[in-house]
Design a protein around this motif. Sequence first.
Motif, mmCIF file in Angstrom:
data_model
loop_
_atom_site.group_PDB
_atom_site.id
_atom_site.type_symbol
_atom_site.label_atom_id
_atom_site.label_comp_id
_atom_site.label_asym_id
_atom_site.label_seq_id
_atom_site.Cartn_x
_atom_site.Cartn_y
_atom_site.Cartn_z
ATOM 1 N N GLU A 190 54.023 46.322 2.353
ATOM 2 C CA GLU A 190 53.535 45.197 1.556
ATOM 3 C C GLU A 190 54.370 45.035 0.284
ATOM 4 O O GLU A 190 54.645 43.918 -0.161
ATOM 5 C CB GLU A 190 52.054 45.392 1.223
ATOM 6 N N SER A 235 51.173 40.316 3.670
ATOM 7 C CA SER A 235 51.173 41.538 4.487
ATOM 8 C C SER A 235 52.598 42.058 4.579
ATOM 9 O O SER A 235 53.545 41.358 4.222
ATOM 10 C CB SER A 235 50.745 41.211 5.917
ATOM 11 N N ALA A 236 52.741 43.235 5.170
ATOM 12 C CA ALA A 236 54.066 43.736 5.529
ATOM 13 C C ALA A 236 54.614 42.852 6.648
ATOM 14 O O ALA A 236 53.852 42.265 7.416
ATOM 15 C CB ALA A 236 53.940 45.167 6.027
ATOM 16 N N ARG A 267 43.633 48.987 8.610
ATOM 17 C CA ARG A 267 44.592 48.125 9.302
ATOM 18 C C ARG A 267 44.100 46.678 9.327
ATOM 19 O O ARG A 267 42.916 46.421 9.504
ATOM 20 C CB ARG A 267 44.841 48.628 10.743
ATOM 21 N N GLY A 268 45.018 45.766 9.130
ATOM 22 C CA GLY A 268 44.671 44.343 9.082
ATOM 23 C C GLY A 268 44.002 43.948 7.773
ATOM 24 O O GLY A 268 43.494 42.833 7.634
HETATM 25 N N1 ASP Z 1 50.242 45.546 7.119
HETATM 26 C C1 ASP Z 1 48.900 45.997 7.395
HETATM 27 C C2 ASP Z 1 48.721 46.237 8.879
HETATM 28 O O1 ASP Z 1 49.644 46.029 9.655
HETATM 29 C C3 ASP Z 1 47.846 45.080 6.837
HETATM 30 C C4 ASP Z 1 47.825 43.677 7.387
HETATM 31 O O2 ASP Z 1 48.761 43.272 8.089
HETATM 32 O O3 ASP Z 1 46.859 42.956 7.095
HETATM 33 O O4 ASP Z 1 47.674 46.672 9.270
#
Ligand code: ASP
Length: 452
Positions: free
Chosen positions: A115, A35-36, A194-195
């Motif tokens: 990312e 992820s970032a 997101r996520g």
């Molecule tokens: N960087 C993205 C977010 O903050 C994806 C992730 O973290 O899974 O939503």
Amino acid sequence: MIVMKFGGTSVGSAPTIAGVASIVMAHERPVVVVSAASRVTDMLLAGARLAAQGGDALEARRPVVEREHALLVDLGLPCDFFDDEFAALLDLYRGVSLLGELTDRTLDRIASYGEMMSARIVARVITDRGGTAIPVAAWDFGMCTDSNFGNARPTPEAAAATRAAWEALPAGCVPVVTGFIGRDGRGRVTTLGRGGSDLSASLFAAALGAEEIQIWTDVSGIMTCDPRLVPGARVLPRLSFAEAAELAFFGARVLHPKTIEPAVAAHIPVRVKNTFVPTDEGTLILEQVDGKFRRGRGPVGIAVNRRVRCVSVTSTGMLDAIGFVARVFGVFARHGVGIDVIATSEVQLSFTVVADEEVLGAAAAELADAACVTVQPERAVVCLVGEGMKTTAGLAGRIFSTCGDAGVNIEMISQGASEINVTFVVRDADCEQAVRALHAHFFEDASAASEA
Ligand code: ASP
Ligand code: ADP
Ligand code: MG
């Protein structure tokens, strides 16, 4: 082969990135998905919104540059390491600021840099420690998606493209792949929502027939409840796919709600582990859970979704009951509003949504000829989940009397269609009280737990 996904906090500081490198290097050639760094996606998106309001592009970019720069300094990496990414971001922010326009497509493009930078930094730290790793953009690892910016899904060709990319890698080389992002058929950057890095990891794992998906995060597994809400929450050593999916769907942020689907389809176990305490066992999610891991037949966990709105739609008698429900759901679907908990009567339909006021107002206006729409903000959905719940009598009574004893009023109730959850709505202000009382009753009070 396993797929290991590291979330934002795991790649969010120099010591944790070093920890990630050690964890990766202790495994036999995994696929790594990152992820970032924590807060970076939020900073990238906030910068875009600032630029769209005419803000200065340099100002819009500044928080991300400072955050990533600090990481480079702490890791002893060259200060110009991200010059290309920073330059590209400045161009994008300038464009947004100039046009005063921000589309979902542009947001995805801007978000993707979080990312991209993580993948480069993690691969570099592994290489500096004597490993062999390369950063790989998701689209070079088969993540071709539809053009649904902000919530894209892979195309049918994606899995084969992932297999081809894996086979084409130099022998022994560990790919550090960007989570969350992809590219559509016209080469435009997309995101999975997101996520979404969890979902990226499970899609890659399914495509490659991995033995296991590991989700490395900042807690030691899926817990009986969000530990930020209930300090006494404890780790669940085993969960079934169905239980994990329900907990994630109803708000347990530790897993993206869609993560489980590709894993279920490909029969791949999912393990949730703590980057900060890698020796902890974590949670293993399997098709079925062995009885010895169960303390009783009650719920195994509680999920909470806060800041939900409760919508009540009352028919003015212009449509029959069937036509009414179909019309209401059709209108909300057209406005892109997902509906969670539903309760109906002859003339009224109530449901919970996560949507802003403007969108709800537009939907209400479309229904004005046949119904009156009222919206109650600041509600929370609480969901108790457990495979054993479907065969246990009297559970609902215990759940609601526990809330009643805690002075919490329940506004809407739904026994989930899967029969492994009981879900209800409370005022957000009452949510912590309700969840703590339920947690104490089902997970901290030994006699109640065995009774369950
Ligand atoms: N960087 C993205 C977010 O903050 C994806 C992730 O973290 O899974 O939503
Ligand atoms: P990552 O950046 O690694 O993807 P997230 O912040 O998305 O991490 O998810 C981890 C967080 O999920 C935890 O810090 C915790 O606060 C939250 N969480 C919510 N519900 C649960 C739960 N049932 N078990 C464990 N963590 C949970
Ligand atoms: Mg996450």
